[in-house]
Motif scaffolding. Structure first.
Motif, PDB file in Angstrom:
ATOM      1  N   THR A 409      60.290  21.494  17.780  1.00  0.00           N
ATOM      2  CA  THR A 409      59.958  22.779  17.192  1.00  0.00           C
ATOM      3  C   THR A 409      58.561  22.710  16.568  1.00  0.00           C
ATOM      4  O   THR A 409      57.988  21.634  16.397  1.00  0.00           O
ATOM      5  N   GLU A 410      58.041  23.855  16.199  1.00  0.00           N
ATOM      6  CA  GLU A 410      56.720  23.904  15.584  1.00  0.00           C
ATOM      7  C   GLU A 410      56.679  23.141  14.267  1.00  0.00           C
ATOM      8  O   GLU A 410      55.654  22.562  13.900  1.00  0.00           O
ATOM      9  N   ASP A 411      57.811  23.102  13.533  1.00  0.00           N
ATOM     10  CA  ASP A 411      57.825  22.405  12.253  1.00  0.00           C
ATOM     11  C   ASP A 411      58.337  20.972  12.367  1.00  0.00           C
ATOM     12  O   ASP A 411      58.719  20.350  11.371  1.00  0.00           O
ATOM     13  N   GLY A 412      58.365  20.431  13.619  1.00  0.00           N
ATOM     14  CA  GLY A 412      58.585  19.000  13.784  1.00  0.00           C
ATOM     15  C   GLY A 412      60.001  18.530  13.992  1.00  0.00           C
ATOM     16  O   GLY A 412      60.261  17.320  14.001  1.00  0.00           O
ATOM     17  N   TRP A 413      60.964  19.414  14.183  1.00  0.00           N
ATOM     18  CA  TRP A 413      62.343  19.011  14.449  1.00  0.00           C
ATOM     19  C   TRP A 413      62.527  18.785  15.952  1.00  0.00           C
ATOM     20  O   TRP A 413      61.899  19.445  16.780  1.00  0.00           O
ATOM     21  N   PHE A 414      63.451  17.852  16.282  1.00  0.00           N
ATOM     22  CA  PHE A 414      63.753  17.561  17.687  1.00  0.00           C
ATOM     23  C   PHE A 414      65.021  18.292  18.100  1.00  0.00           C
ATOM     24  O   PHE A 414      66.063  18.202  17.429  1.00  0.00           O
ATOM     25  N   ASN A 415      64.945  19.024  19.201  1.00  0.00           N
ATOM     26  CA  ASN A 415      66.109  19.731  19.751  1.00  0.00           C
ATOM     27  C   ASN A 415      66.967  18.758  20.554  1.00  0.00           C
ATOM     28  O   ASN A 415      66.520  18.248  21.581  1.00  0.00           O
ATOM     29  N   THR A 416      68.183  18.527  20.117  1.00  0.00           N
ATOM     30  CA  THR A 416      69.036  17.527  20.766  1.00  0.00           C
ATOM     31  C   THR A 416      69.726  18.042  22.017  1.00  0.00           C
ATOM     32  O   THR A 416      70.122  17.248  22.872  1.00  0.00           O
ATOM     33  N   GLY A 417      69.928  19.351  22.118  1.00  0.00           N
ATOM     34  CA  GLY A 417      70.681  19.901  23.237  1.00  0.00           C
ATOM     35  C   GLY A 417      72.171  19.954  22.981  1.00  0.00           C
ATOM     36  O   GLY A 417      72.939  20.369  23.851  1.00  0.00           O
TER      37      GLY A 417
END
Length: 541
Positions: A409-417
């Motif tokens: 994301t733009e604020d640095g979080w990882f999308n796990t799915g």
């Protein structure tokens, strides 16, 4: 004002130094590829790792270059873990269960300059060698007696020859703790695999966190059996956390069937074992068929996919606790574990059972949140479910040799799915993968819950739930089932098994029986293949 503490980098080599200094006589037991059980100690492993580092230096490997491995869980692979990373190179564990084209892509993309491989994979490497553009040296991980008389690989090197003729005097370099240490590629089902490049710092921090009692609970009192392969996310970090804590380490080699694992657990007095659910299903079925009891096993770490509730009871009969682990290659991999809190000490059996069926609480270092499809945060109330995002010091910032992409994301979080719920106590429960959730009549149905319930039926060995197009409801659940050997069950019997356990509209529309289910190289169900296979399935109603 800065604190006045020593500034020493967190390095993988320091883990091995610690094990040699304080746990030198603790055993490492391996089922060798050549056949016999191999025994030595952490002290021996440290000495041979230094010899291997000298040998690789003589081959021209320098800091920052990549050394690939195609190997099972064994003592030589363990030595490579420490020698390669310790000398400042990058240990690239390649998954041998992938297609040949994917393996070639991974080795070339990683720009491996040396490829070390087990005897099992000689024919594969002979086939691939002409396509591996960056590999300067091929090393067969065996002794002189087992070297092939003929091979198409020019100047094939013998691992034991390299180690034997090299000095065990080697000073591990003092590296920047943020330097790359190891490389692992995801086993994705679409497109080329993506590389995750770990650092010394992330690896050591992960070893600290995964060792905690509320995590994997690694201790010098324990004997640890990693059934999860060393080519998959560094065997969940166990080769590092076992060195950090001085635990006895048992490596199963290439034999991961129920009979072989039972022998190792009993003979070596294994207290903790780790692997995917399919491994434990095989082991428990072997024990059930042969009326066997496991006596030393205290804890089984289950990851890769959700464990069925029935497995909790089966392991409890052997005196072992099932502990769920959730993680990903991108998380090094540990993210959450399903351990109770102090407040649960007087809870009834059903409450504790519900805790153990969840993927658990975040371990220190991992922060998580759930968001809706618009990216808006959702409450941690155990009801709202949405897309899981994570961040932390051992979570990747971007894929190897790729620009920042939609995974972050733009604020640095990882999308796990993953699609999950999180309750007020922080317990996370996976309801599905984003790509696997079944959407019926505008509502979501958890394929994982359907699978876990059905595996609780005494005749069912494995079950997979997939969404199949339906003319009225968009999708409806179809269960694809493998029965246990010698067991029988009918469609209606299995559908009746759901009564009272889920909402009636969640009940699958049909059951299909098959001889086996497709799995990925790391043991996960390949839902995509099943969806392709049953894409034209015709409903009877």
């Amino acid at each position: 004002m800065r604190g006045q503490m020593m500034d020493q980098p967190l390095l993988i080599s320091s883990l091995l130094d610690h094990a040699e200094r304080y746990h030198s006589d603790t055993e490492i037991v391996s089922r060798s590829i050549e056949g016999p059980i191999h025994r030595y100690t952490w002290g021996d492993a440290a000495r041979r790792a230094r010899q291997l580092a000298n040998a690789l230096t003589d081959l021209g490997v320098v800091e920052g270059e990549t050394v690939g491995t195609l190997a099972w869980n064994g003592y030589r692979h363990l030595e490579a873990y420490y020698a390669v990373s310790g000398m400042g190179a990058i240990c690239h564990t390649v998954n041998p269960r992938l297609f040949a084209e994917q393996i070639a892509y991974i080795v070339n993309h990683g720009e491996d300059v040396v490829l070390m491989f087990d005897l099992t994979f000689l024919a594969m490497v002979e086939q691939l060698a002409p396509t591996l553009n960056t590999v300067r040296h091929f090393v067969l991980m065996t002794d002189r007696d087992h070297m092939p008389r003929e091979t198409s690989i020019d100047n094939l090197l013998c691992y034991e020859d390299l180690v034997r003729r090299s000095s065990d005097r080697y000073e591990w370099p003092v590296l920047n703790e943020n330097a790359a240490s190891s490389l692992c590629y995801t086993s994705g089902t679409t497109g080329n695999p993506k590389g995750v490049l770990y650092s010394h710092r992330s690896t050591v921090l992960h070893a600290f966190a995964s060792s905690l009692p509320d995590s994997l609970h690694i201790s010098a009192e324990g004997c640890v059996l990693p059934v999860v392969p060393m080519f998959h996310v560094n065997a969940w970090g166990l080769p590092y956390s076992c060195a950090m804590n001085g635990a006895k380490l048992v490596l199963p080699g290439a034999k991961m069937d129920g009979i072989s694992l039972y022998e190792l657990i009993e003979n070596e007095h294994v207290t903790l074992a780790a692997g995917v659910p399919t491994v434990w299903l095989m082991l428990l079925q072997h024990c059930e068929r042969n009326h066997l009891k496991m006596h030393s096993l205290k804890r089984v770490i289950v990851g890769g996919s959700a464990a069925p509730e029935s497995m909790i009871d089966q392991l409890a009969e052997h005196g072992a606790e099932l502990r769920q682990l959730w993680g990903m290659t991108e998380l090094s991999p540990c993210g959450t574990t399903s351990t109770p809190k102090f407040k649960h000490r007087a809870s009834d059996a059903q409450t504790l059972r519900q805790l153990h069926t969840r993927q658990g609480r975040a371990i220190f270092g991992v922060d998580l949140r759930i968001v809706d499809d618009m990216g808006r945060p959702l409450p941690h109330d155990g009801v709202a479910f949405g897309n899981l995002q994570v961040r932390g010091p051992w979570v990747l910032s971007q894929y190897f040799r790729r620009e920042r992409d939609s995974a972050h994301t733009e604020d640095g979080w990882f999308n796990t799915g993953d699609v999950v719920t999180v309750d007020k106590d922080g317990y996370m429960k996976i309801t599905d993968r984003t790509k696997d959730v079944i959407k019926s009549g505008g509502e979501w149905i958890s394929s994982i819950e359907l699978e876990n319930i059905l595996v609780g039926h005494p005749a069912v060995a494995e079950a997979a739930a997939i969404g199949v197009p339906h003319p009225k409801w968009d999708e409806r659940p179809l269960m694809v089932v493998v029965l246990k050997p010698g067991q029988t069950a009918t469609r209606d019997e299995l559908l009746d098994f759901y009564k009272g356990k889920i909402a009636s509209w969640w009940t699958p529309n049909d059951i299909v029986f098959v001889a086996e289910l497709p799995h990925t190289a790391t043991g996960k169900l390949q839902k995509m293949k099943l969806r392709e296979l049953f894409a034209d399935y015709k409903w009877s109603d």
